[in-house]
Design an enzyme around this catalytic site. Structure first.
Site, short mmCIF file in Angstrom:
data_model
loop_
_atom_site.label_atom_id
_atom_site.label_comp_id
_atom_site.label_asym_id
_atom_site.label_seq_id
_atom_site.Cartn_x
_atom_site.Cartn_y
_atom_site.Cartn_z
N TYR A 124 -9.34 5.62 7.71
CA TYR A 124 -9.59 5.87 9.13
C TYR A 124 -10.58 7.04 9.19
CZ TYR A 124 -5.21 3.30 10.10
OH TYR A 124 -4.21 2.35 10.19
N PRO A 177 -4.58 0.51 18.52
CA PRO A 177 -4.30 0.03 17.17
C PRO A 177 -4.38 1.09 16.07
CG PRO A 177 -6.43 -0.78 17.96
CD PRO A 177 -5.80 -0.08 19.10
N LYS A 235 0.72 -0.12 14.87
CA LYS A 235 2.12 -0.19 15.31
C LYS A 235 2.48 -1.40 16.17
CE LYS A 235 3.57 3.38 13.36
NZ LYS A 235 3.75 2.79 12.06
N HIS A 259 0.85 -1.20 0.00
CA HIS A 259 0.00 0.00 0.00
C HIS A 259 0.88 1.24 0.00
CE1 HIS A 259 -4.24 -1.45 1.27
NE2 HIS A 259 -3.64 -2.36 0.54
N TYR A 313 3.84 6.50 9.90
CA TYR A 313 2.99 5.36 9.54
C TYR A 313 3.80 4.25 8.89
CZ TYR A 313 -1.35 2.96 8.30
OH TYR A 313 -2.36 2.04 8.21
P1 RFL Z 1 1.13 -11.75 21.45
O1 RFL Z 1 0.72 -11.82 20.03
O2 RFL Z 1 0.09 -11.43 22.47
O3 RFL Z 1 1.82 -13.14 21.80
C1 RFL Z 1 2.13 -13.50 23.12
C2 RFL Z 1 2.12 -15.01 23.22
O4 RFL Z 1 2.45 -15.39 24.56
C3 RFL Z 1 1.59 -16.42 24.96
N1 RFL Z 1 1.48 -16.46 26.42
C4 RFL Z 1 2.07 -17.40 27.18
N2 RFL Z 1 2.89 -18.41 26.85
C5 RFL Z 1 3.32 -19.23 27.87
N3 RFL Z 1 2.92 -19.06 29.17
C6 RFL Z 1 2.09 -18.06 29.52
N4 RFL Z 1 1.67 -17.93 30.78
C7 RFL Z 1 1.65 -17.16 28.50
N5 RFL Z 1 0.85 -16.07 28.50
C8 RFL Z 1 0.76 -15.66 27.24
C9 RFL Z 1 0.26 -16.07 24.30
O5 RFL Z 1 -0.61 -17.21 24.20
C10 RFL Z 1 0.73 -15.58 22.95
O6 RFL Z 1 0.81 -16.61 21.97
O7 RFL Z 1 2.32 -10.72 21.68
P2 RFL Z 1 3.56 -10.32 20.71
O8 RFL Z 1 4.20 -11.55 20.14
O9 RFL Z 1 4.34 -9.33 21.47
O10 RFL Z 1 2.89 -9.60 19.44
C11 RFL Z 1 2.24 -8.36 19.58
C12 RFL Z 1 1.07 -8.26 18.59
O11 RFL Z 1 0.27 -9.42 18.71
C13 RFL Z 1 0.22 -7.01 18.84
O12 RFL Z 1 1.02 -5.91 19.18
C14 RFL Z 1 -0.61 -6.63 17.61
O13 RFL Z 1 -1.54 -7.62 17.30
C15 RFL Z 1 -1.32 -5.31 17.82
N6 RFL Z 1 -2.21 -4.95 16.72
C16 RFL Z 1 -1.71 -4.42 15.56
N7 RFL Z 1 -0.37 -4.29 15.38
C17 RFL Z 1 0.13 -3.81 14.20
O14 RFL Z 1 1.36 -3.69 14.08
N8 RFL Z 1 -0.68 -3.50 13.13
C18 RFL Z 1 -2.03 -3.61 13.22
O15 RFL Z 1 -2.70 -3.39 12.21
C19 RFL Z 1 -2.60 -4.05 14.47
N9 RFL Z 1 -3.92 -4.21 14.61
C20 RFL Z 1 -3.59 -5.14 16.84
C21 RFL Z 1 -4.43 -4.75 15.75
C22 RFL Z 1 -4.15 -5.72 17.98
C23 RFL Z 1 -5.51 -5.90 18.07
N10 RFL Z 1 -6.00 -6.53 19.25
C24 RFL Z 1 -6.99 -7.51 19.27
C25 RFL Z 1 -5.33 -6.32 20.51
C26 RFL Z 1 -5.79 -4.90 15.83
C27 RFL Z 1 -6.35 -5.45 17.00
C28 RFL Z 1 -7.84 -5.56 17.03
C1 PHB Z 2 -6.27 -4.35 10.54
O1 PHB Z 2 -6.36 -4.56 9.32
O2 PHB Z 2 -6.60 -5.20 11.38
C2 PHB Z 2 -5.79 -3.03 11.01
C3 PHB Z 2 -5.30 -2.12 10.08
C4 PHB Z 2 -4.85 -0.88 10.51
C5 PHB Z 2 -4.90 -0.57 11.85
C6 PHB Z 2 -5.36 -1.49 12.77
C7 PHB Z 2 -5.82 -2.73 12.36
O3 PHB Z 2 -4.47 0.65 12.25
#
Ligand code: RFL
Ligand code: PHB
Length: 390
Positions: A201, A293, A297, A72, A385
């Protein structure tokens, strides 16, 4: 069992770190509480910065990302009927983000574990860290009811916001910075073509909305909702109706509705724990920080932490360079704070806060007017971004 690095958590941070260490010949084991299917069922991030793409490239695990990821070159900010396009590529000298789901990236890392000799122990219960202050830490857990122990030199806490790693640091050693927001994002995933070829957004008087995607046939949308609301309050049709209003008339005309494959509400918070190292324990990703989110990031910050952590661990194990480990936290935090600022400010700009009055709304309009008319303002948004340098 004995290893050099015990990694807690097999989310993107833990798996990426494990692969980077294995590629450098460093021994490691990853412990994950959940099953592989459970980890892959979590629908999260969708937008990858260059750092994340380049780590997959460096590992030679980017074949599917290259084939299926959608580059993108811009994204859009909508405010009522106005649409402001941020031309990332033009404003940053050709840089891009790639739309590729966190689920897919995790799957690629997961599937390569055997071929790359990365040991991941899934369904590890009661993971507990011991003696992380000193130079001989160990981790205990149980699997199928049997108690197990891993002795190591370094523990990498990649276990997300609720994991045991940060909790193993004694109270008073670090500092927590927390901002909770008065709303959550309700996300819906559906097998329908996206309403626009780029992300939108939107700040609407009824609230925030985001139009995103996973592919040309799979869409991901969000609306913000008060924290008191439950997913059951939001049947699919209500979500689609709300999106059509909030995203503005141009996008609404192209929304294709379909049944939700997944629907969930995520709370929004900004959080930093500093320092990101305590003795032999390094924190990476969501275990040390959370961003709302809005700037996409979270996953990308996990990737940049892991990049710094792998670099420090290679120097430590190859050249016995203890300073590399001590320097990890400052290096990682410098980038973390900038992403925290960007995510917080974009959240502030694009959401209607319940406590806001006419003055705060006028400030949003003035800022959007400024962005619409200033190349300097657009460049600042674009370079944040696309991802600040590591
Ligand atoms: P994770 O993915 O939470 O993984 C942590 C892992 O640790 C495990 N765990 C354990 N394992 C052993 N013993 C225990 N007691 C444990 N407790 C936990 C868990 O089961 C899991 O598998 O953390 P990590 O690896 O630091 O990754 C971070 C990302 O997942 C997170 O920052 C992103 O998903 C945030 N996020 C977004 N980030 C972006 O860069 N771009 C995006 O577009 C974006 N969109 C989002 C998002 C997060 C969202 N939610 C639901 C919070 C959109 C959403 C809706
Ligand atoms: C997504 O596609 O899940 C998404 C994209 C951009 C954001 C957050 C989530 O800023």
């Amino acid at each position: 069992m004995k290893t050099q690095v015990c990694i807690i958590g097999a989310g993107p941070a833990g798996l990426l770190l494990g692969h980077l260490l294995r590629a450098e010949g460093i021994e490691c084991v990853v412990l994950e509480r959940r099953s592989p299917d459970y980890v892959l069922s979590r629908i999260r991030a969708g937008v990858l910065e260059e750092i994340t793409v380049s780590l997959m490239e460096r590992l030679g695990l980017d074949a599917r990302l290259k084939a299926e990821g959608l580059p993108h070159e811009g994204f859009n900010l909508a405010d009522g009927e106005r649409l402001i396009r941020i031309d990332i590529a033009e404003l940053t000298g050709g840089k891009k983000v790639v739309v590729y789901g966190q689920t897919e990236l995790t799957r690629d890392l997961m599937e390569a574990r055997e071929e790359r000799g990365l040991e991941v122990i899934y369904e590890a219960d009661d993971v507990t860290l011991h003696d992380v202050e000193g130079e001989t830490p160990y981790v205990t857990y149980s699997r199928d009811g049997k108690a197990q122990r891993i002795d190591c030199r370094i523990v990498a806490g990649c276990d997300g916001f609720h994991g045991p790693s940060r909790a193993a640091i004694p109270a008073g050693v670090g500092k927590e910075y927390l901002r909770e927001y008065p709303f959550g994002w309700l996300g819906i995933l559906a097998d329908v073509p996206p309403c626009n070829h780029e992300l939108i957004y939107a700040n609407h008087e009824r609230g925030f909305a985001l139009a995103s995607m996973r592919s040309e046939t799979r869409s991901r949308y969000y609306v913000d909702v008060p924290l008191t609301e439950k997913v059951e309050d939001w049947p699919d049709e209500r979500v689609w109706d709300e999106l059509a209003i909030r995203l503005g008339p141009q996008a609404a005309a192209h929304i294709v509705r379909g049944p939700a494959l997944e629907k969930s509400i995520a709370p929004l918070r900004s959080f930093v724990f500093a320092p990101m190292r305590h003795g032999s324990l390094l924190l990476c990703g969501d275990s040390a920080h959370i961003v709302p989110p809005t700037g996409a990031k979270g996953l990308n910050l996990a990737a940049s932490d892991v990049h710094y952590a792998a670099e420090a661990l290679v120097k430590f194990f190859r050249a016995n360079d203890g300073d590399a480990i001590s320097g990890y936290s400052d290096k990682a935090l410098a980038r973390v704070w900038k992403s925290e600022r960007f995510s917080w400010s974009l959240t502030r700009l694009m959401h209607r806060f319940p406590e806001d009055g006419p003055f705060e709304r006028a400030m949003q309009v003035a800022e959007l007017d400024y962005i619409a008319s200033s190349r300097a303002a657009q460049t600042s948004i674009a370079e944040n971004y696309v991802g600040l340098p590591v």
